[in-house]
Design an enzyme around this catalytic site. Structure first.
Site, PDB file in Angstrom:
ATOM      1  NE  ARG A  20      -2.495  10.715 -92.343  1.00  0.00           N
ATOM      2  CZ  ARG A  20      -3.123  11.047 -93.482  1.00  0.00           C
ATOM      3  NH1 ARG A  20      -3.273  12.307 -93.795  1.00  0.00           N
ATOM      4  NH2 ARG A  20      -3.593  10.126 -94.276  1.00  0.00           N
ATOM      5  CE1 TYR A  21      -0.406  15.709 -90.169  1.00  0.00           C
ATOM      6  CE2 TYR A  21      -2.736  15.569 -90.737  1.00  0.00           C
ATOM      7  CZ  TYR A  21      -1.415  15.706 -91.122  1.00  0.00           C
ATOM      8  OH  TYR A  21      -1.109  15.835 -92.440  1.00  0.00           O
ATOM      9  NE  ARG A  65      -3.825  19.301 -88.106  1.00  0.00           N
ATOM     10  CZ  ARG A  65      -2.545  19.024 -87.876  1.00  0.00           C
ATOM     11  NH1 ARG A  65      -2.147  18.684 -86.658  1.00  0.00           N
ATOM     12  NH2 ARG A  65      -1.672  19.042 -88.856  1.00  0.00           N
ATOM     13  CB  CYS A 120     -19.775  13.864-103.216  1.00  0.00           C
ATOM     14  SG  CYS A 120     -18.456  13.493-102.061  1.00  0.00           S
ATOM     15  CB  CYS A 154     -13.916  14.668-107.853  1.00  0.00           C
ATOM     16  SG  CYS A 154     -14.716  16.097-107.088  1.00  0.00           S
ATOM     17  CB  CYS A 195     -12.654  11.101-105.400  1.00  0.00           C
ATOM     18  SG  CYS A 195     -12.993  11.117-103.629  1.00  0.00           S
ATOM     19  NE  ARG A 250     -10.998  10.424 -97.026  1.00  0.00           N
ATOM     20  CZ  ARG A 250     -11.132  11.697 -96.683  1.00  0.00           C
ATOM     21  NH1 ARG A 250     -12.216  12.375 -97.017  1.00  0.00           N
ATOM     22  NH2 ARG A 250     -10.195  12.296 -95.995  1.00  0.00           N
ATOM     23  CG  ASP A 302      -3.723  11.954-102.395  1.00  0.00           C
ATOM     24  OD1 ASP A 302      -2.641  12.461-102.055  1.00  0.00           O
ATOM     25  OD2 ASP A 302      -4.813  12.190-101.830  1.00  0.00           O
ATOM     26  CG  ASP A 348      -2.235  13.586 -97.467  1.00  0.00           C
ATOM     27  OD1 ASP A 348      -1.537  13.183 -96.507  1.00  0.00           O
ATOM     28  OD2 ASP A 348      -3.432  13.905 -97.349  1.00  0.00           O
ATOM     29  CE  LYS A 408      -4.107  17.666 -95.748  1.00  0.00           C
ATOM     30  NZ  LYS A 408      -4.511  16.764 -94.629  1.00  0.00           N
TER      31      LYS A 408
END
Ligand SMILES: *Cc1c(COP(=O)(O)O)cnc(C)c1O
Length: 374
Positions: free
Chosen positions: A90-91, A94, A103, A107, A110, A112, A270, A307, A314
């Site tokens: 996206r950037y 990086r 995981c 969570c 989450c 994702r 998000d 984000d 971000k």
């Protein structure tokens, strides 16, 4: 089997086991985990003190997850920015490389949620594809291993990935995002630390949301990573009913620093489907930053970011009232105590030729004279 694998296998994943331990309705949990899996490690189970507390809310499935009809599965549009499988670019300089969907805990908030808990690690052929992409893209100097949680990979797979990344000459930084030290501290072994150490600079950004997560065992695991030369940062998600409070957040930031972790990002939640019940207003986050900045160690203040939905990346947010006014002459500032100060701008053009006269007297004096040079 390695100790940490055995401990991970003792996690609560079945609704009936959760019902037996926490007295929740197994049928209701069943309906949720069909869509969004659950896993609660022994460390996290032991930190839950009572029904509905900050730890409970993060890991115990809630029927509200199923009542969120409007939000999207992938609001950050990561899937659209993926040139090769598991890689998000996206950037400019990086990329994110998602190396597993597993995981230590799932969570409930989450980002994702659409992916996590599905079986599967990055396969050999997929790693080769990602490496080939990175080799070609000489502008990429920073790779973030994410997922899922990269520290759930077995040592040999993690090392395979690190080693492959270090064959790319233009790659400077390797970062890992992980919730493992805070939820499965047994995974941080001397063997793991020895592997990571070989591929420096390796940074880790750990996920923590509440001061109660920093138990002595967790701090010891973080200490091992810090001793292995890994600079540690923390990412925190602003969550309703968990940490949307200046006092809790200050305690969390102080606990992180005690564990040698520098708070990095505080995320506005998000818009991911199934997580809406955790969202707070943006003002809540701004007020928390205001309550930290100047009032405690600057080291304890994370960047508050949103984000941007739609894949904007971000975007940092600062409380608006530090800079009251700015023009060519100077800036009118307000400090954390709401006191006003004036900072004069350098005088453009004339400054070099006429250094003595150019300092306009009206701007030269700092209001209140409160200038603390030391
Ligand atoms: C967060 C993120 C990064 C890293 O951002 P930094 O601000 O450098 O920490 C890189 N790629 C993607 C897709 C991200 O979401």
């Amino acid at each position: 089997m390695e100790t940490w694998r055995r401990i991970l296998a003792d996690s609560i994943v079945k609704p009936k086991d959760l019902a037996a331990r926490l007295g929740v309705d197994a049928k209701e949990i069943e309906a949720i985990v069909g869509d969004y899996p659950m896993r609660i490690t022994p460390t996290v189970m032991a930190t839950i003190k009572e029904k509905g507390d900050a730890i409970w809310k993060q890991v115990v499935p809630d029927i509200a997850e199923m009542e969120d009809f409007e939000a999207e599965d992938d609001p950050l549009e990561e899937d659209l920015m993926s040139p090769v499988p598991h890689l998000v670019h996206r950037y400019p300089d990086r990329v994110l490389l998602m190396v597993t969907n597993q995981c230590p805990i799932y969570c409930r908030f989450c980002t994702r949620k659409r992916l996590v808990g599905k079986p599967g690690f990055l396969k050999k052929g997929e790693l080769d594809q990602a490496i080939a992409y990175l080799r070609e893209h000489t502008e990429v100097r920073d790779v973030i291993l994410s997922g899922g949680d990269p520290l759930l990979l077995p040592d040999y797979l993690l090392e395979r990935i690190l080693k492959a990344l270090r064959t790319i000459p233009h790659l400077e930084l390797i970062r890992l995002g992980s919730r493992v030290p805070g939820t499965l501290p047994e995974r941080i072994t001397p063997e793991l630390c020895a592997i990571v150490k070989k591929y420096h600079p390796v940074y880790m950004n750990l996920h923590f949301n509440h001061p109660d997560e920093l138990t002595p065992e967790v701090k010891a695991a973080c200490g091992m990573l810090a001793d292995a030369g890994v600079p540690l940062g923390a990412q925190t998600v602003l969550l309703k009913g968990v940490n949307d409070d200046p006092d809790i957040m200050r305690r969390l930031m102080h606990q992180l620093l005690l564990a040698r972790i520098k708070p990095y990002y505080l995320y506005q939640a998000d818009l991911t489907k199934g997580t809406n019940h955790f969202r707070t207003t943006v003002e809540t986050g701004l007020n928390i930053i205001k309550s930290l900045q100047g009032h405690t160690s600057g080291m304890a203040v994370p960047h508050f970011v949103i984000d941007a939905p739609g894949g904007g990346g971000k975007i940092p947010l600062l409380p608006g009232d530090y800079m009251v006014h700015m023009d060519a002459a100077g800036v009118l500032l307000k400090n954390y105590e709401n006191k006003a100060f004036h900072y004069p701008q350098p005088q453009q053009g004339s400054a070099r030729e006429l250094p003595m006269v150019s300092a306009a007297p009206a701007l030269g004096s700092c209001s209140n004279g409160e200038h603390d040079d030391l």
